[in-house]
Design a protein around this motif. Structure first.
Motif, PDB file in Angstrom:
ATOM      1  N   GLY A   1      32.725  25.949  35.891  1.00 10.93           N
ATOM      2  CA  GLY A   1      31.651  26.797  36.379  1.00 10.93           C
ATOM      3  C   GLY A   1      30.293  26.137  36.229  1.00 10.93           C
ATOM      4  N   ALA A   2      29.241  26.881  36.585  1.00  9.71           N
ATOM      5  CA  ALA A   2      27.905  26.293  36.575  1.00  9.71           C
ATOM      6  C   ALA A   2      26.855  27.345  36.237  1.00  9.71           C
ATOM      7  N   ILE A   3      25.783  26.884  35.614  1.00 12.61           N
ATOM      8  CA  ILE A   3      24.632  27.702  35.252  1.00 12.61           C
ATOM      9  C   ILE A   3      23.395  27.072  35.878  1.00 12.61           C
ATOM     10  N   THR A   4      22.495  27.888  36.413  1.00 14.19           N
ATOM     11  CA  THR A   4      21.167  27.410  36.780  1.00 14.19           C
ATOM     12  C   THR A   4      20.148  28.237  36.014  1.00 14.19           C
ATOM     13  N   ALA A   5      19.304  27.541  35.240  1.00  9.50           N
ATOM     14  CA  ALA A   5      18.279  28.198  34.430  1.00  9.50           C
ATOM     15  C   ALA A   5      16.899  27.903  34.993  1.00  9.50           C
ATOM     16  N   ILE A   6      15.993  28.890  34.889  1.00  8.37           N
ATOM     17  CA  ILE A   6      14.622  28.685  35.338  1.00  8.37           C
ATOM     18  C   ILE A   6      13.624  28.764  34.190  1.00  8.37           C
ATOM     19  N   ASP A   7      14.124  29.008  32.967  1.00  7.75           N
ATOM     20  CA  ASP A   7      13.245  29.015  31.803  1.00  7.75           C
ATOM     21  C   ASP A   7      13.437  27.713  31.034  1.00  7.75           C
ATOM     22  N   GLU A   8      12.735  27.543  29.930  1.00  4.45           N
ATOM     23  CA  GLU A   8      12.843  26.300  29.168  1.00  4.45           C
ATOM     24  C   GLU A   8      12.795  26.582  27.665  1.00  4.45           C
ATOM     25  N   PRO A   9      13.819  27.256  27.141  1.00  6.50           N
ATOM     26  CA  PRO A   9      13.829  27.566  25.713  1.00  6.50           C
ATOM     27  C   PRO A   9      13.922  26.300  24.877  1.00  6.50           C
TER      28      PRO A   9
ATOM     29  N   PHE B   1      21.739  27.099  46.973  1.00  3.55           N
ATOM     30  CA  PHE B   1      22.189  26.121  47.960  1.00  3.55           C
ATOM     31  C   PHE B   1      21.932  24.668  47.571  1.00  3.55           C
ATOM     32  N   ASP B   2      20.961  24.408  46.693  1.00  3.75           N
ATOM     33  CA  ASP B   2      20.749  23.050  46.194  1.00  3.75           C
ATOM     34  C   ASP B   2      21.476  22.815  44.873  1.00  3.75           C
ATOM     35  N   ARG B   3      21.391  23.759  43.957  1.00  5.72           N
ATOM     36  CA  ARG B   3      22.014  23.577  42.639  1.00  5.72           C
ATOM     37  C   ARG B   3      23.511  23.935  42.686  1.00  5.72           C
TER      38      ARG B   3
ATOM     39  N   ASP C   1      32.017  32.455  38.118  1.00  9.64           N
ATOM     40  CA  ASP C   1      31.946  31.070  38.592  1.00  9.64           C
ATOM     41  C   ASP C   1      30.557  30.459  38.438  1.00  9.64           C
ATOM     42  N   TRP C   2      29.520  31.295  38.608  1.00  9.77           N
ATOM     43  CA  TRP C   2      28.145  30.802  38.540  1.00  9.77           C
ATOM     44  C   TRP C   2      27.284  31.831  37.810  1.00  9.77           C
ATOM     45  N   ILE C   3      26.297  31.348  37.071  1.00  8.72           N
ATOM     46  CA  ILE C   3      25.340  32.230  36.403  1.00  8.72           C
ATOM     47  C   ILE C   3      23.927  31.781  36.746  1.00  8.72           C
ATOM     48  N   PHE C   4      23.123  32.704  37.259  1.00  8.19           N
ATOM     49  CA  PHE C   4      21.683  32.483  37.394  1.00  8.19           C
ATOM     50  C   PHE C   4      21.019  33.042  36.144  1.00  8.19           C
ATOM     51  N   SER C   5      20.252  32.194  35.432  1.00  8.25           N
ATOM     52  CA  SER C   5      19.736  32.576  34.117  1.00  8.25           C
ATOM     53  C   SER C   5      18.226  32.392  34.002  1.00  8.25           C
TER      54      SER C   5
ATOM     55  N   ILE D   1      31.538  22.815  32.015  1.00  8.23           N
ATOM     56  CA  ILE D   1      30.557  23.642  32.724  1.00  8.23           C
ATOM     57  C   ILE D   1      29.306  22.820  33.005  1.00  8.23           C
ATOM     58  N   THR D   2      28.794  22.924  34.218  1.00  9.55           N
ATOM     59  CA  THR D   2      27.593  22.205  34.634  1.00  9.55           C
ATOM     60  C   THR D   2      26.359  23.052  34.375  1.00  9.55           C
ATOM     61  N   PHE D   3      25.322  22.423  33.830  1.00  9.84           N
ATOM     62  CA  PHE D   3      24.051  23.113  33.580  1.00  9.84           C
ATOM     63  C   PHE D   3      22.973  22.494  34.460  1.00  9.84           C
ATOM     64  N   HIS D   4      22.308  23.337  35.263  1.00 10.99           N
ATOM     65  CA  HIS D   4      21.236  22.888  36.151  1.00 10.99           C
ATOM     66  C   HIS D   4      19.903  23.483  35.704  1.00 10.99           C
ATOM     67  N   TRP D   5      18.828  22.744  35.927  1.00  7.76           N
ATOM     68  CA  TRP D   5      17.485  23.313  35.901  1.00  7.76           C
ATOM     69  C   TRP D   5      17.050  23.549  37.348  1.00  7.76           C
ATOM     70  N   GLU D   6      16.250  24.598  37.544  1.00  6.74           N
ATOM     71  CA  GLU D   6      15.628  24.829  38.849  1.00  6.74           C
ATOM     72  C   GLU D   6      14.126  24.999  38.652  1.00  6.74           C
ATOM     73  N   LEU D   7      13.354  24.153  39.303  1.00 10.09           N
ATOM     74  CA  LEU D   7      11.898  24.258  39.334  1.00 10.09           C
ATOM     75  C   LEU D   7      11.461  24.099  40.776  1.00 10.09           C
ATOM     76  N   MET D   8      10.986  25.188  41.382  1.00 16.38           N
ATOM     77  CA  MET D   8      10.670  25.099  42.806  1.00 16.38           C
ATOM     78  C   MET D   8       9.443  24.227  43.087  1.00 16.38           C
TER      79      MET D   8
END
Length: 321
Positions: free
Chosen positions: A226-234, A134-136, A204-208, A247-254
């Motif tokens: 489309g868009a990707i949200t990643a929670i790791d940091e390779p 909902f945010d990313r 359309d979207w990938i949670f990674s 394609i949009t790339f997002h980071w997610e850090l809660m």
């Protein structure tokens, strides 16, 4: 004094030890929570393995459920005796202690239909999943399309699947490798579960949660825009393959909101309350799959080993001191 579990030097699970520490006193916006249950997340393992605790022992733990024992002078959202669940923040002492401080703006009302142990499985993964969707991705109740949830049986994946099904109209495709994890993801509401290496069309979207080496593959399967949200940091992540399709790339850090004390910190309180309502209404379920018993060094070592193995379905929890 209070009991706690912490470590004095970075290393394997064996560095965790039982401690006796002074009980903390709440600041103006803090809740002092008597911890009833905690869960272990990959961030616990990561910090323990590589995070120098400094001169004093470091207490880990982010997820917790418990009872408010006392409140700071400026607290308005809770009162002593309230049952809460929350994920804390990475720049304060962790939840693996009998009494723990948390800012009221990132704590939610514990679902009344869950035990403390069941509730403790949820906060970090719930916040991460909610902010991803909902945010990313900025999805809403009318959103349609296809979401690929990589690692759909993991802690965060389990909540992404459930919240997407409960609160949007999108098609949810999960990835999993074992029979039990595939069934878990289907039971949580995934429309389809495929192998980690399969490539569905028109996503359309990938949670990674596992992004290393995947960008070219993601570029192939995502629709333009489309868009990707990643929670790791390779390290060394190359995003150029995403450019052709815009394609949009997002980071997610809660932890972003509590770490930076953002003006909208209270959003985490609000979303935890909303998910508590969904759980009590039977629309979302807890993700606890293992309860290893009391919170002590022996059991926390076992929990860290399970999480470090990388094959957990759902969440591992410990209850009580």
């Amino acid at each position: 004094m209070m009991r706690a579990v912490g470590y004095r030097t970075a290393g394997g699970p064996g560095v965790l030890e039982d401690l006796e520490l002074p009980a903390p006193a709440p600041g103006p916006r803090d809740l002092l929570v008597r911890v009833a249950a905690v869960s272990v997340n990959p961030v616990d393992v990561k910090v323990r393995a590589g995070g120098d605790p400094g001169a004093e022992p470091r207490v880990l733990g982010f997820d917790a459920a418990g009872i408010v024992e006392a409140v700071g002078a400026e607290v308005t959202l809770f009162a002593p005796g309230d049952e809460v669940y929350y994920a804390g923040t990475i720049d304060r002492p962790g939840t693996n202690q009998q009494l723990h401080l948390v800012d009221e703006r990132i704590a939610g009302r514990k679902p009344v239909s869950l035990s403390f142990a069941e509730a403790a499985a949820l906060p970090l993964t719930t916040i991460t999943a909610w902010e991803t969707l909902f945010d990313r991705f900025r999805l809403d109740a009318d959103s349609t399309g296809t979401l690929l949830v990589v690692g759909a049986a993991g802690g965060v994946g389990s909540m992404v699947v459930q919240l997407a099904r409960a609160l949007t109209k999108i098609r949810v495709v999960g990835t999993a490798s074992r029979t039990d994890s595939r069934q878990w993801a289907l039971d949580l509401g995934a429309h389809e579960v495929i192998g980690h290496d399969e490539e569905p069309a028109d996503v359309d979207w990938i949670f990674s949660p596992f992004t290393a080496g995947q960008i070219e593959r993601y570029a192939r399967i995502l629709r333009p825009g489309g868009a990707i949200t990643a929670i790791d940091e390779p390290p060394g992540l190359d995003l150029l393959p995403l450019k052709t399709k815009s394609i949009t790339f997002h980071w997610e850090l809660m932890f972003t909101r509590p770490l930076l004390q953002t003006p909208d910190m209270v959003v985490q309180h609000e979303l935890l309350n909303r998910v508590s309502e969904l759980i009590d209404a039977g629309r979302v379920r807890h993700t606890m799959t293992a309860n290893l018993g009391p919170i002590d060094a022996t059991n926390l070592r076992k929990a860290h080993e399970l999480v470090e193995d990388g094959h957990m379905t759902g969440k591992v929890v410990l209850g009580g001191f």
